[in-house]
Design an enzyme around this catalytic site. Structure first.
Site, PDB file in Angstrom:
ATOM      1  N   HIS A 127      51.905 100.323  54.736  1.00 23.79           N
ATOM      2  CA  HIS A 127      52.144  98.685  54.791  1.00 23.79           C
ATOM      3  C   HIS A 127      51.200  98.027  53.627  1.00 23.79           C
ATOM      4  CE1 HIS A 127      48.518  98.914  57.236  1.00 23.79           C
ATOM      5  NE2 HIS A 127      48.050  97.778  56.832  1.00 23.79           N
ATOM      6  N   SER A 134      42.576  98.080  55.266  1.00 25.24           N
ATOM      7  CA  SER A 134      43.747  99.034  55.386  1.00 25.24           C
ATOM      8  C   SER A 134      43.662 100.098  54.200  1.00 25.24           C
ATOM      9  CB  SER A 134      45.030  98.324  55.402  1.00 25.24           C
ATOM     10  OG  SER A 134      45.470  97.759  56.798  1.00 25.24           O
ATOM     11  N   ASP A 151      52.448 105.741  58.610  1.00 21.58           N
ATOM     12  CA  ASP A 151      51.903 104.577  57.693  1.00 21.58           C
ATOM     13  C   ASP A 151      50.891 105.045  56.667  1.00 21.58           C
ATOM     14  OD1 ASP A 151      51.331 101.954  56.966  1.00 21.58           O
ATOM     15  OD2 ASP A 151      50.266 101.380  58.762  1.00 21.58           O
TER      16      ASP A 151
END
Length: 436
Positions: free
Chosen positions: A172, A279, A202
């Site tokens: 993402h 992230s 992911d």
């Protein structure tokens, strides 16, 4: 109703704030390590400056006069084995992706290590010295990932895991990337190319032209982690580069459902603060080993605000399984997850009444894939799965949780209702098929 063998559909909400930072110079096509043709890269519409301070959108913020603003915070539903709540990506999500030709080598190659010795923990006597040494060892392998997309841009984190310049991050973070730039620990800015992605986990791999003596993270073993163990998270929360937070492992084996079918079946839960921009960064133990990739944090559904100290990371053993496949093939070819080879729908009293089912709970088989486990065992569309081994299946989420704890090749007893008849069917689980 959307039928999936693993997980259930989830909702997303977006909060966008305009930004006045620039896009980045277009990257050069990725050149495979040996052989192969580079994939074409999107052509930039105009030349951009690499330094912040231009006139596009960037959903993140650094505390200096370039004026970056935090935005595009993505709230997601996090479905856990024991807890259901709303999740928040610790990075940014966009649309589509670009994939370049992969390098043929699949074995991760270690690189230079910083000249840092991490002493063993000796009670509370030297815990501060240990943390300082771990940070000195790990931070040079953690990078900032700047992404430019058709919608603006974003900031995330990444970890150098191969001396040839391969960096792991979250899917993402780079999804929809037209141009990418990596900022190394020493401030050097390098163009990056997308090698491949794994949306189901992911995860993504990007590549830079590696500088000399580039530090590579040391991979740990997430199967040996223990609840209560001290950990550190390193990344770029809100664009504040090279930030370190500390905490413990709060739980292991959490099942986390993100959007678009992404499922982390054995997520590491930690109370080390994880914020947008973390992230793709590093979760490390006190030996300086990478044990996970921070991915999202929970959101309190009552107040729609981040829940302090509830973050989740992808275990490094999953990373070690997926990343070499992406390096070799540009995509994942083996999921490594157990699968029945069915599509299912949750059964509730309404569905049971509509379909005249014998039970008002369980997982209704909607479709059976020819040649896979369920078909070979004789399961049929219309069967309702109510138990696997000794675990009751109340809906599709519970079914997914049970399968996530299994491995391909495991033999399980599947209790079903076929009409009004109850029966038990022995099934040898296959491998969950990778969606092309």
């Amino acid at each position: 109703m959307k039928d999936r063998e693993h997980g259930r559909p989830v909702k997303m909400s977006y909060s966008n704030i305009n930004d006045d930072s620039s896009l980045y110079q277009p990257t050069q096509p990725y050149q495979p390590a040996s052989g192969g043709q580079p994939a074409p890269q999107p052509q930039p519409q105009q030349q951009q400056q690499t330094a912040p301070g231009g006139g596009t959108k960037m959903p993140d913020r650094t505390p200096h006069r370039s004026g970056l603003r935090t935005g595009a915070i993505i709230a997601l539903v996090v479905a856990l084995l024991l807890v259901f709540g709303v999740g928040l990506f610790a990075g940014w999500q966009f649309k589509s992706s670009t994939m370049a030709a992969p390098a043929p080598e699949a074995t991760l190659q270690p690189g230079a290590s910083p000249q840092v010795t991490v002493p063993p923990v000796s009670g509370n006597n030297n815990i501060e010295a240990v943390r300082v040494a771990v940070i000195a060892k790990v931070r040079p392998a953690v990078v900032q990932v700047n992404v430019a997309t058709a919608r603006g841009g974003g900031i995330g984190s990444g970890v150098i895991i191969d001396k040839r310049g391969y960096i792991v991050t979250n899917n993402h973070v780079v999804e929809g990337a037209q141009r990418m730039q990596v900022v190394l620990y020493d401030g050097a800015k390098l163009d990056a190319q997308l090698v491949g992605t794994d949306a189901a986990d992911d995860l993504a791999v990007i590549k830079i032209n590696p500088p000399a003596k580039m530090v590579v993270a040391t991979l740990g073993d997430s199967s040996k982690l223990q609840v209560g163990q001290d950990v550190l998270a390193v990344g770029n929360p809100l664009g504040i580069t090279q930030t370190v937070t500390n905490g413990i492992i709060s739980a292991l084996g959490r099942r986390v459902d993100e959007s678009g079918g992404t499922v982390i079946p054995n997520a590491i839960q930690t109370d080390a603060p994880i914020n947008p921009g973390n992230s793709g960064g590093a979760l490390v133990d006190l030996k300086g080993n990478l044990i996970g990739i921070p991915t999202l944090a929970a959101v309190d559904p009552e107040f729609n605000t981040p829940a302090n100290g509830v973050g989740f990371a992808i275990p490094v053993n999953r990373v070690s399984f997926i990343v070499p496949q992406i390096i070799q093939n540009g995509a994942v070819t083996h999921s490594g997850r157990a699968g029945l080879g069915v599509s299912v729908a949750a059964v509730d009293p309404t569905v049971a009444a509509q379909d005249n089912l014998a039970v008002d709970f369980g997982a209704l088989i909607v479709n059976v894939t020819n040649g896979q486990s369920a078909a070979q065992a004789g399961l049929r569309p219309g069967d309702v799965i109510v138990q696997i081994d000794n675990q009751q299946v109340t809906d599709t989420t519970v079914l997914a949780d049970i399968l996530a704890s299994k491995n391909p090749g495991d033999k399980v007893a599947v209790k079903i209702y076929r009409g009004n008849q109850q029966m038990t069917v022995n099934v040898t689980l296959g491998e969950l098929q990778v969606k092309s």
